[in-house]
Design an enzyme around this catalytic site. Sequence first.
Site, PDB file in Angstrom:
ATOM      1  N   SER A   1       1.114  -9.799  -0.303  1.00 40.85           N
ATOM      2  CA  SER A   1       0.786  -8.374  -0.251  1.00 40.85           C
ATOM      3  C   SER A   1       1.218  -7.667   1.023  1.00 40.85           C
ATOM      4  CB  SER A   1      -0.715  -8.183  -0.489  1.00 40.85           C
ATOM      5  OG  SER A   1      -1.467  -8.965   0.398  1.00 40.85           O
TER       6      SER A   1
ATOM      7  N   GLY B   1     -15.908 -13.438   2.122  1.00 40.75           N
ATOM      8  CA  GLY B   1     -16.062 -12.114   1.522  1.00 40.75           C
ATOM      9  C   GLY B   1     -15.986 -12.177   0.011  1.00 40.75           C
TER      10      GLY B   1
ATOM     11  N   ASP C   1     -17.621 -10.982  -2.493  1.00 39.60           N
ATOM     12  CA  ASP C   1     -18.340  -9.988  -3.311  1.00 39.60           C
ATOM     13  C   ASP C   1     -17.693  -9.817  -4.692  1.00 39.60           C
ATOM     14  OD1 ASP C   1     -16.299  -8.614  -1.511  1.00 39.60           O
ATOM     15  OD2 ASP C   1     -16.632  -7.104  -3.052  1.00 39.60           O
TER      16      ASP C   1
ATOM     17  N   LYS D   1       0.801  -1.223   0.000  1.00 40.58           N
ATOM     18  CA  LYS D   1       0.000   0.000   0.000  1.00 40.58           C
ATOM     19  C   LYS D   1       0.833   1.272   0.000  1.00 40.58           C
ATOM     20  CE  LYS D   1      -4.654  -1.198   1.128  1.00 40.58           C
ATOM     21  NZ  LYS D   1      -4.587  -2.585   1.645  1.00 40.58           N
TER      22      LYS D   1
ATOM     23  N   GLU E   1      -9.983 -13.986  -3.001  1.00 38.81           N
ATOM     24  CA  GLU E   1     -10.717 -13.409  -1.878  1.00 38.81           C
ATOM     25  C   GLU E   1     -10.876 -14.432  -0.758  1.00 38.81           C
ATOM     26  OE1 GLU E   1     -14.223 -10.596  -3.439  1.00 38.81           O
ATOM     27  OE2 GLU E   1     -14.424 -12.693  -3.983  1.00 38.81           O
TER      28      GLU E   1
ATOM     29  N   SER F   1      -7.911   1.575   9.395  1.00 40.09           N
ATOM     30  CA  SER F   1      -7.203   1.159  10.609  1.00 40.09           C
ATOM     31  C   SER F   1      -6.059   0.242  10.213  1.00 40.09           C
ATOM     32  CB  SER F   1      -8.160   0.449  11.568  1.00 40.09           C
ATOM     33  OG  SER F   1      -8.863  -0.547  10.871  1.00 40.09           O
TER      34      SER F   1
HETATM   35  C1  LIG Z   1      -5.309  -3.607   1.428  1.00 41.19           C
HETATM   36  C2  LIG Z   1      -4.692  -4.942   1.358  1.00 41.19           C
HETATM   37  C3  LIG Z   1      -5.128  -5.917   0.429  1.00 41.19           C
HETATM   38  C4  LIG Z   1      -6.286  -5.674  -0.501  1.00 41.19           C
HETATM   39  O1  LIG Z   1      -5.988  -4.648  -1.443  1.00 41.19           O
HETATM   40  P1  LIG Z   1      -7.163  -3.986  -2.299  1.00 41.19           P
HETATM   41  O2  LIG Z   1      -6.462  -2.977  -3.138  1.00 41.19           O
HETATM   42  O3  LIG Z   1      -8.142  -3.388  -1.335  1.00 41.19           O
HETATM   43  O4  LIG Z   1      -7.797  -5.079  -3.081  1.00 41.19           O
HETATM   44  C5  LIG Z   1      -4.464  -7.123   0.384  1.00 41.19           C
HETATM   45  N1  LIG Z   1      -3.429  -7.401   1.224  1.00 41.19           N
HETATM   46  C6  LIG Z   1      -2.991  -6.512   2.129  1.00 41.19           C
HETATM   47  C7  LIG Z   1      -1.857  -6.893   3.003  1.00 41.19           C
HETATM   48  C8  LIG Z   1      -3.597  -5.243   2.229  1.00 41.19           C
HETATM   49  O5  LIG Z   1      -3.154  -4.356   3.135  1.00 41.19           O
END
Ligand SMILES: *Cc1c(COP(=O)(O)O)cnc(C)c1O
Length: 322
Positions: free
Chosen positions: A306, A210, A212, A55, A206, A80
């Site tokens: 991620s 969840g 969706d 992010k 997903e 958060s």
């Molecule tokens: C926010 C986040 C996601 C999901 O990302 P989106 O862009 O909302 O689909 C996945 N993994 C981690 C670690 C995140 O912080």
Amino acid sequence: MNPSLPTYEDVVQASQRLEGIAHRTPVTTSSSLDARLGALVFFKCENFQRIGAFKFRGGYNALASLDSEQRKAGVVAFSSGNHAQAVALAARMLDIKATIVMPHDAPAAKKAATRGYGAQVVEYDRYKQNREEIAHGLVQAQGLTLIPPFNHPDVIAGQGTAVKELLEETGGLDMLFVPLGGGGLLSGSLLAAHAISPDCAVYGVEPEAGNDGWKSFHKGEIVGIDTPVSIADGALTQALGSLTFPIIRQHAHDIVTVSDQQLVQAMRFFAERMKMVVEPTGCLGAAAALSEIVPVKGKRIGVLLSGGNVDLAAYSAYLTAA
Ligand SMILES: *Cc1c(COP(=O)(O)O)cnc(C)c1O
């Protein structure tokens, strides 16, 4: 075509902005996993990114794209989780004032980390108050710019830079598994994959509870759900965005889901075999590959890890539970 949708050109620009600022995270492999699956799996390790998750890429790209007046007034985000820390750190690096709206019962460590990056934390009662109203109130009163967590062209473009780096390093792939919440990461990844490795089948992954995104993808319109219950706390969004959905609909191969149990198995695999801490949400893509949700034999596979931000007490419970 929606003219405000980001394109691969925006991902390229974002990667230039992030050069020398975001970490170019490592790509790792496991020969024992490859032997077990009869495949080649490449993990893009955004758990080693600044703030511990991808992010930072989108947050920094969005803030770096603001004009001087917007920078002077400051930014606001409600989150958060990892987005809060991404905006807080990017704001500090760019000398912009950041306000983060967080529930007052958010983990103390997260509030402290966000304040530690120099952001002002505005707390609210998640049972009585609406965080979007609070954030919009600050936009009105102080002229702040709202930085949304996924439904924003510069955020999407920034998130796409991780898969751009991955594909530059590995060359073409057959499949790619990407965690899916609101779809900023997936839609950015799709822009990069479609441009660099057009035959790669990209899957959004997903939590089962969840789903969706799966519903929306198969229905051809955005379907909302109640806030789901899953250990994948970064993917508990109720709906895809107006910008992320059309890109996902156009370029994703499919959306698949994994159970919390499969996420725990993936977390254990990373701890035991690869010596890496990956948070539950960060394991979504990996769990799909490791559990062979779709046939992977003989394929060259990319997996986006991620993030790695997980409360240590919860993490040790996941690792040791029977
Ligand atoms: C926010 C986040 C996601 C999901 O990302 P989106 O862009 O909302 O689909 C996945 N993994 C981690 C670690 C995140 O912080």
